[in-house]
Enzyme design. Structure first.
Site, PDB file in Angstrom:
ATOM      1  N   LYS A  97      25.686  25.681  -1.841  1.00 24.92           N
ATOM      2  CA  LYS A  97      25.858  27.133  -1.721  1.00 24.92           C
ATOM      3  C   LYS A  97      25.591  27.596  -0.290  1.00 24.92           C
ATOM      4  CE  LYS A  97      24.682  27.824  -6.576  1.00 24.92           C
ATOM      5  NZ  LYS A  97      23.762  28.433  -7.561  1.00 24.92           N
ATOM      6  N   HIS A  99      22.176  34.679  22.330  1.00 23.70           N
ATOM      7  CA  HIS A  99      21.411  34.713  21.080  1.00 23.70           C
ATOM      8  C   HIS A  99      20.895  36.125  20.845  1.00 23.70           C
ATOM      9  CE1 HIS A  99      17.589  34.057  18.753  1.00 23.70           C
ATOM     10  NE2 HIS A  99      18.388  33.251  18.076  1.00 23.70           N
ATOM     11  N   GLY A 151      13.286  42.302   1.383  1.00 24.08           N
ATOM     12  CA  GLY A 151      12.843  42.918   2.629  1.00 24.08           C
ATOM     13  C   GLY A 151      11.614  43.793   2.496  1.00 24.08           C
ATOM     14  N   SER A 189      25.351  30.070  15.181  1.00 25.10           N
ATOM     15  CA  SER A 189      24.164  29.437  15.735  1.00 25.10           C
ATOM     16  C   SER A 189      24.554  28.027  16.157  1.00 25.10           C
ATOM     17  CB  SER A 189      23.055  29.404  14.685  1.00 25.10           C
ATOM     18  OG  SER A 189      21.960  28.631  15.111  1.00 25.10           O
ATOM     19  N   ASP A 208       8.521  43.123   1.578  1.00 25.44           N
ATOM     20  CA  ASP A 208       7.314  42.536   2.156  1.00 25.44           C
ATOM     21  C   ASP A 208       7.285  42.729   3.668  1.00 25.44           C
ATOM     22  OD1 ASP A 208       9.506  40.810   2.379  1.00 25.44           O
ATOM     23  OD2 ASP A 208       8.258  39.015   2.414  1.00 25.44           O
ATOM     24  N   MET A 260      18.909  36.583   6.062  1.00 20.25           N
ATOM     25  CA  MET A 260      18.637  35.178   5.758  1.00 20.25           C
ATOM     26  C   MET A 260      19.412  34.236   6.667  1.00 20.25           C
ATOM     27  SD  MET A 260      20.988  34.336   2.382  1.00 20.25           S
ATOM     28  CE  MET A 260      21.159  32.583   2.789  1.00 20.25           C
TER      29      MET A 260
END
Length: 349
Positions: free
Chosen positions: A224, A116, A306, A140, A308, A175
């Protein structure tokens, strides 16, 4: 509570070394985890250390990996990672991709059989700091019901992008292809907080706000997100000859075995397509124009993707990094891990 970036890095590095990881690799993993916490991505920060420590100590993360770089073409390569810590393998793969793109304009590097790798925006930012465009995606473990389905098949399969603006400006996008990443559920558990009922479903397939009742996550934007996670599984798994779909190994089953995950980096040199200087000027212009857009009711400011997290990272450098007290107490303790993560796969069918 808040602690300095340096203190958090050292605590994480020491804990991973205690688990058996070599100092050099532990430092890289710590660097990526601290990066995540500094940007407010606590789901991929220090909350992961206890799990990593258990997997390392049980041999599921290779402490002495033998990396092999296979250059398959002038712009392509596969880094065979021998189930090394994912952050170490992904960083190494991006370093090669950057060198290739600097010379040849583009690079596609697959990382085969790795662990990972955490917040993958870290790796695309490597490319952006070198004046290049970075794209990365990875597999994942299965925890998502496909759109319209009642059984788990894909993972959260994240996608990240970064590109350089003028000076040290970087536009970053990262994301999960689910409504939220599994790490966000872990973070909610660590803070004893509820989650929105749009994130996940329980064992009966009903929406849940209880992070401890989560049985499966939901794809972002329905079909989507489902399509994106399929694409990422193909490019970072099927393409590299690795397990795919529901065959991808679970994070929690058999911590003695390697994960055998895949990740794909794509790096583009803007100078081979237009002018790097013009590209950077236009990207910074895009960022300024987005900030200048009139905010909708209920919003104070329009941020570019990105931004923030950029703000949080700058604040953390001055004020320190927010960390849950239970995680801090674990990091300063002598315990390698308090509660075993093994065989606690919440997504078992």
């Amino acid at each position: 509570m808040k602690i300095s970036r340096e203190t958090l890095h050292q605590l994480i590095e020491n804990k991973l070394c205690q688990a058996g990881l070599k100092r050099e690799h532990a430092a890289t993993v710590a660097e990526v985890l601290v990066y995540a916490d500094a940007r407010g991505i606590h789901s991929h920060g220090a909350v992961r250390v206890e799990y990593y420590a258990e997997r390392i100590s049980k041999g599921g993360t290779n402490r002495e990996p033998e990396f092999r770089l296979e250059e398959t073409g002038p712009c392509s390569a596969i880094l065979h990672a021998d189930n090394a810590a994912g952050q170490v393998a992904a960083k190494m793969g991006m370093e090669h991709a950057i060198k290739t793109a600097q010379q040849n304009g583009v690079a596609v590097v697959g990382i085969s059989r790795m662990g990972h790798s955490g917040a993958i925006s870290y790796f695309v930012q490597q490319a952006a700091r070198a004046g290049l465009i970075g794209i990365s995606m990875c597999q994942s473990d299965p925890m998502v019901v496909p759109f319209g389905g009642a059984e788990i098949y894909y993972g959260t399969n994240p996608l990240a992008f970064a590109a350089p603006g003028e000076g040290d400006e970087i536009l970053t996008f990262d994301m999960a292809t689910t409504v939220q990443a599994w790490g966000k559920v872990l973070d909610a558990r660590s803070r004893n907080m509820s989650i929105p009922d749009t994130w996940a479903v329980d064992k009966n397939g009903a929406p849940t706000t209880d992070p401890f009742a989560v049985h499966a996550l939901l794809p972002a934007a329905g079909p989507k997100g489902y399509g994106l996670m399929m694409m990422i599984d193909v490019l970072s798994g099927v393409l590299l000859g690795l397990p795919f779909g529901r065959q991808v190994s679970s994070m929690y089953d058999d911590l003695h075995a390697g994960r055998n995950l895949g990740q794909l980096h794509v790096v583009i040199n803007p100078n081979f397509f237009s002018s790097s200087e013009l590209f950077r000027q236009h990207l910074s212009q895009t960022m300024r124009e987005l900030n200048a857009i009139t905010p909708a009711p209920g919003f104070n400011q329009v941020y570019y993707p990105g931004q923030d997290q950029d703000i949080k990272q700058r604040q953390a450098a001055v004020e320190g990094i927010e960390i849950v007290d239970d995680i801090y107490q674990y990091l300063i303790s002598d315990a390698l891990y308090n509660t075993s993560y093994e065989t606690k796969n919440p997504f078992a069918q």
